[in-house]
Design a protein around this motif. Structure first.
Motif, PDB file in Angstrom:
ATOM      1  N   LEU A  54      67.081  37.146 -43.333  1.00 18.07           N
ATOM      2  CA  LEU A  54      66.847  36.046 -44.256  1.00 18.07           C
ATOM      3  C   LEU A  54      65.505  35.370 -43.992  1.00 18.07           C
ATOM      4  CD1 LEU A  54      70.368  34.326 -44.416  1.00 18.07           C
ATOM      5  CD2 LEU A  54      69.344  35.905 -46.059  1.00 18.07           C
ATOM      6  N   LYS A  55      65.064  35.398 -42.754  1.00 22.50           N
ATOM      7  CA  LYS A  55      63.803  34.736 -42.401  1.00 22.50           C
ATOM      8  C   LYS A  55      62.590  35.619 -42.651  1.00 22.50           C
ATOM      9  CE  LYS A  55      65.708  31.476 -39.059  1.00 22.50           C
ATOM     10  NZ  LYS A  55      65.315  30.293 -39.846  1.00 22.50           N
ATOM     11  N   GLY A  56      62.822  36.939 -42.909  1.00 19.60           N
ATOM     12  CA  GLY A  56      61.685  37.797 -43.245  1.00 19.60           C
ATOM     13  C   GLY A  56      61.613  39.122 -42.522  1.00 19.60           C
ATOM     14  N   VAL A  57      62.503  39.402 -41.577  1.00 18.08           N
ATOM     15  CA  VAL A  57      62.506  40.700 -40.900  1.00 18.08           C
ATOM     16  C   VAL A  57      62.900  41.767 -41.923  1.00 18.08           C
ATOM     17  CG1 VAL A  57      63.511  42.097 -39.063  1.00 18.08           C
ATOM     18  CG2 VAL A  57      63.111  39.649 -38.689  1.00 18.08           C
ATOM     19  N   PRO A  58      62.121  42.843 -42.089  1.00 22.17           N
ATOM     20  CA  PRO A  58      62.467  43.878 -43.067  1.00 22.17           C
ATOM     21  C   PRO A  58      63.870  44.441 -42.838  1.00 22.17           C
ATOM     22  CG  PRO A  58      60.234  44.203 -42.249  1.00 22.17           C
ATOM     23  CD  PRO A  58      60.844  43.110 -41.409  1.00 22.17           C
ATOM     24  N   PHE A  59      64.542  44.802 -43.946  1.00 20.77           N
ATOM     25  CA  PHE A  59      65.943  45.223 -43.868  1.00 20.77           C
ATOM     26  C   PHE A  59      66.130  46.417 -42.926  1.00 20.77           C
ATOM     27  CE2 PHE A  59      69.790  47.422 -45.154  1.00 20.77           C
ATOM     28  CZ  PHE A  59      70.687  46.377 -45.374  1.00 20.77           C
ATOM     29  N   PHE A  60      65.232  47.392 -42.984  1.00 16.36           N
ATOM     30  CA  PHE A  60      65.404  48.606 -42.190  1.00 16.36           C
ATOM     31  C   PHE A  60      64.724  48.516 -40.822  1.00 16.36           C
ATOM     32  CE2 PHE A  60      66.061  50.141 -46.556  1.00 16.36           C
ATOM     33  CZ  PHE A  60      67.297  50.751 -46.391  1.00 16.36           C
ATOM     34  N   TRP A  61      64.214  47.330 -40.476  1.00  7.55           N
ATOM     35  CA  TRP A  61      63.583  47.164 -39.163  1.00  7.55           C
ATOM     36  C   TRP A  61      64.571  47.475 -38.047  1.00  7.55           C
ATOM     37  CZ3 TRP A  61      64.393  44.431 -34.735  1.00  7.55           C
ATOM     38  CH2 TRP A  61      63.321  44.327 -33.835  1.00  7.55           C
ATOM     39  N   THR A  62      65.800  46.995 -38.160  1.00  9.16           N
ATOM     40  CA  THR A  62      66.795  47.206 -37.102  1.00  9.16           C
ATOM     41  C   THR A  62      67.103  48.688 -36.931  1.00  9.16           C
ATOM     42  OG1 THR A  62      68.480  46.728 -38.781  1.00  9.16           O
ATOM     43  CG2 THR A  62      67.895  44.957 -37.277  1.00  9.16           C
ATOM     44  N   LEU A  63      67.263  49.414 -38.048  1.00  8.15           N
ATOM     45  CA  LEU A  63      67.548  50.853 -37.963  1.00  8.15           C
ATOM     46  C   LEU A  63      66.388  51.589 -37.314  1.00  8.15           C
ATOM     47  CD1 LEU A  63      69.512  53.143 -38.715  1.00  8.15           C
ATOM     48  CD2 LEU A  63      68.318  53.313 -40.905  1.00  8.15           C
TER      49      LEU A  63
END
Length: 462
Positions: A174-183
């Motif tokens: 929600l703060k701006g980390v890209p959705f697929f960054w964690t993957l």
């Protein structure tokens, strides 16, 4: 040193150090109440939790004249309670039965399946869908350690791969980390954590020999021939999807959504209305067979809602105290990946891991004059393209520790306490707060956390 810490807490945030006493008292009662005075605690925990929470809340509002943090905390608590309650009700109407033999390999397979599911329906959703069938499958050999490894793997570590997996990661999204960054950045740590914890689970579960129970040879033969999953209440899967989909209705990300504005912040209420509406229809039209099969009752979720009301409000001074210490200029040079991993993790195990993630994200970014309320800054911090240079490893440290350390105690992550409550309602005698930490978290979870820190954060191999 203690005097310096207390002085920092008072001068920088105007919060007296004694205000952390209600939080420590509540944690102590959660740990000792069920063991030392179980009957009293069972009948009075709601009053105690609410009274302590309101005491701290009242001090903030009337003595400190501080309305900012209580209002933020209130909205965070409402979102937390509504989401967990909605998921609990929806999952309670979905009856899953597994026709299989309760072997160590089957148990490991179920928790790994739960770890994968956690990245789609969240650790809470996966925990609620699988904990009851997991207990039924092992009913003749059920032991507390099985529930605890379920908490380790399904309710926490499993949710590392997507922002849907665990609340801290969703806050980052929600703060701006890209959705697929964690993957992209946490896949190998996820594999390593799930693999190592599953190995520990398999070894211990292999030593669990059934006693006093002789299975029907015909049933054993049938289960050996074919493993089957039977699901009743499939209509609730649609409502479950609605509840999870509503998570994305955040006015800070999607323009035009109705919201409540306060102090430059946008607080959602449409999302919560949709989730509560879906939960109502779930319960109203749930299969009676599924509810009966799950022995559904509101007691476990009410325990979570009341206790976490107290935890959310009493931990406000504790969060501010930790922020005061860590954000002091004299400590700026210590803001390293190693520090962020262990500091974020230590607090995530004993405070709710979502606000801990937010605090340390802000701290890590502040070192490079970046702000967490700027989506561009957060994205640059995550990708290492901002003024800090190679900052990705800092976010990796914060993300890993906030999720993995959330399993260290019953209160580190919302699903933990809910799984415990469901297990106890099924007649399983779960360990006390301190027994959980001493007998399971320290000997089994902590070694995994140390190895992951050394390989991923310290050596930056992944």
């Amino acid at each position: 040193m203690l005097n310096t810490i207390l002085l920092l807490a008072q001068t920088e945030h105007d919060v007296p150090a004694f205000l952390i006493i209600p939080f420590l008292l509540l944690i102590g009662l959660i740990a000792s109440g069920p063991v030392l005075f179980g009957h009293f605690w069972e009948h009075n925990y709601r009053k105690i939790a609410v009274t302590l929470g309101l005491t701290v809340l009242g001090y903030y509002l009337f003595a400190l004249q501080n309305h900012h943090m209580p209002i933020h905390t209130l909205f965070e608590y409402i979102s937390f309670a509504v989401l967990l309650s909605s998921l609990y009700i929806a999952a309670g109407g979905i009856y899953i039965n597994i026709n299989a033999n309760a072997t160590p390999l089957m148990n490991v397979g179920i928790v790994i399946l739960g770890a994968v599911m956690a990245n789609i329906v969240g650790t809470t959703g996966a925990s609620l869908l699988l904990i009851r069938p997991f207990i039924r499958l092992n009913i003749h050999r059920i032991k507390p350690y099985q529930i605890i490894f379920f908490i380790f793997i399904v309710s926490n570590a499993g949710g590392l791969l997507t922002p849907l997996g665990d609340p801290p990661l969703f806050i980052g999204f929600l703060k701006g980390v890209p959705f697929f960054w964690t993957l992209q950045h946490l896949f190998f740590p996820w594999v390593f954590a799930i693999g190592l914890l599953s190995l520990f689970f398999y070894i211990i579960d292999s030593r669990n020999k059934e006693t006093g129970y002789v299975p029907d040879p015909a049933v054993v033969a049938k289960n050996n021939a074919k493993t089957e999953f039977y699901i009743s209440g499939k209509r609730n899967l649609l409502w479950l999807a609605v509840i999870i989909g509503a998570i994305f209705l955040d006015p800070n990300v999607m323009e035009g959504l109705p919201h409540i504005s306060y102090d430059g912040n946008k607080f959602s209420f449409l999302r919560e209305i949709i989730q509560l509406g879906a939960a109502f229809f779930c319960f109203r039209f749930s299969s009676k067979t599924a509810l009966a099969g799950n022995q559904f009752s509101f007691d476990p979720i009410l325990e979570v809602v009341f206790l976490f009301f107290g935890i959310f409000f009493t931990m406000m001074p504790a969060l501010q105290l930790s922020a005061a210490i860590a954000s002091s200029p004299e400590y700026a040079r210590y803001i390293t990946p190693n520090f962020l991993y262990w500091a974020t993790g230590s607090l995530s195990g004993f405070l709710d891991n979502a606000p801990t993630y937010a605090n340390f994200l802000s701290l890590g970014m502040a070192k490079f004059d970046m702000a967490q309320n700027s989506i561009i800054d957060v994205r640059q911090f995550a990708t290492g393209t901002g003024p800090g240079g190679h900052t990705t490893v800092l976010l990796e440290a914060i993300s890993l520790s906030s999720v993995l350390f959330g399993a260290f105690t019953y209160i580190g992550n919302g699903p933990n306490f809910m799984v415990k409550a469901i297990a106890e309602s099924a007649g399983i005698k779960m360990p006390s707060f301190f027994a959980y930490v001493i007998r399971y978290s320290i000997p089994f979870l902590l070694p995994a956390l140390i190895i992951i820190w050394y390989l991923v954060v310290h050596l930056e191999l992944f």
